[in-house]
Enzyme design. Structure first.
Site: not given
Length: 346
Positions: A64, A213
């Site tokens: 990241y 989601g």
């Protein structure tokens, strides 16, 4: 009158002794992938707010940034704050010459761990995942080196991310796997076929990433309008116009049920993950304290069996259009590694 604060319960993650908050915090979007890096002071404030609220299971990765998210956590978690958290990071995703690659060879595993320890400012990593499986290296070899790191006191527990059921079994035979991280939400449910049962058979904890989601169950189609050009979700199949029109209908069904329940659609979607069992810890990510507070309140949303079925019917595989990734799609389906007998150490 202000709502009473939610008490975040604790849970046993896996069967090797790791105890974490029943909801974690995914930190990826603070630094990369979901648009440009967010202001460091704001993210440090958010991380400290989360820990004070009882969300002490924090998730990052050396990929990241790369590296910048681990550095951020290292700055945020100094002194007494570090004593309160369970820190999870990952290795294995590299980007050489602009091309995504995965590595699990022993030398890389050890070097990656040393790098994460330095950036995080710790002597030991609580939970260390293989971020993606290197299909060129027998999983026994990778986990064997992780076992060495456990014995040396550099990591406490071993995890896998996006691994197949057979890979999980082979890894677990070398050293107990504490947790498997996977994408699990109302619209990403194919892991239920073999991976979830395998984890439960072996006593492995389940960490659900992107339980909302990738933000879709927070705001539906409005999410797309708010994304920057640097946000990887712009290229994800489910957010493309040809799929989005169908997926909006899924969101509207969830939103309607949330109105009846007196909660937000994101709280309802997150509560569905929580209701999957006491061995499941979702790690929703956010970059805003107001959204964090909303996510924590999902812990107080209780669902009946009938409500669980209604949600699952609304977001069934037939109703959800598009793959979950535009690249490294379904990596766990392709995570088989060579047999140990084929490995020749250098």
């Amino acid at each position: 009158m202000a709502a009473a604060p939610v008490v975040v319960p604790r849970m046993k993650l896996g069967s090797q002794g790791l105890e974490v908050s029943a909801q974690g915090l995914g930190c990826m979007g603070m630094s990369t992938y979901y648009g440009p890096p967010k202001p460091e002071p704001d993210m440090i404030e958010l991380i400290n707010h989360a820990v004070a609220a009882g969300v002490t299971f924090l998730d990052t990765s050396d990929s990241y940034g790369p590296h910048t998210n681990e550095l951020l956590l290292g700055k945020a978690l100094q002194g007494a704050v570090m004593e309160k958290v369970q820190l999870a990071t990952k290795f294995g995703v590299t980007s050489a010459y602009g091309k995504l690659d995965f590595r699990g060879d022993p030398a890389y595993v050890r070097a990656a761990c040393e790098g994460s320890l330095r950036r995080l400012g710790v002597d030991c990593i609580d939970l260390y995942y293989q971020h993606r499986v290197d299909t060129r290296v027998p999983i026994e070899v990778t986990v064997g080196e992780l076992k060495n790191l456990v014995e040396e006191g550099k990591i406490n527990y071993i995890g896998l991310s996006e691994a197949s059921a057979s890979t999980i079994r082979r890894a677990h035979a070398v050293h107990p796997i504490t947790a498997v991280q996977l994408e699990w939400s109302l619209w990403s449910r194919d892991v239920e076929e073999s991976i979830i049962p395998t984890c439960r058979e072996l006593g492995i904890g389940i960490v659900a990433y992107s339980p909302l989601g990738r933000g879709f169950f927070s705001s539906g189609a409005k999410l797309i309008d708010s994304l920057s050009e640097q946000d990887i979700r712009k290229n994800m199949p489910r957010f493309q116009p040809e799929n989005l029109n169908k997926n909006i209908q899924v969101f509207e069904r969830v939103n309607e049920m949330a109105r009846r329940k007196g909660c937000t659609p994101s709280q309802l979607a997150l509560a569905w993950v929580h209701n999957q069992g006491s061995d499941v810890c979702p790690i929703p990510g956010t970059t805003k304290i107001v959204n964090f507070n909303q996510n924590v309140r999902a812990l107080s949303v209780k669902l009946t069996p009938d409500e669980m079925l209604e949600l699952e019917s609304s977001a069934s595989a037939d109703n959800v259009q598009g793959d979950r990734h535009s690249h490294i799609a379904y990596t766990w389906k392709n995570s088989e590694t060579p047999p140990l007998s084929s490995w020749k150490s250098e």
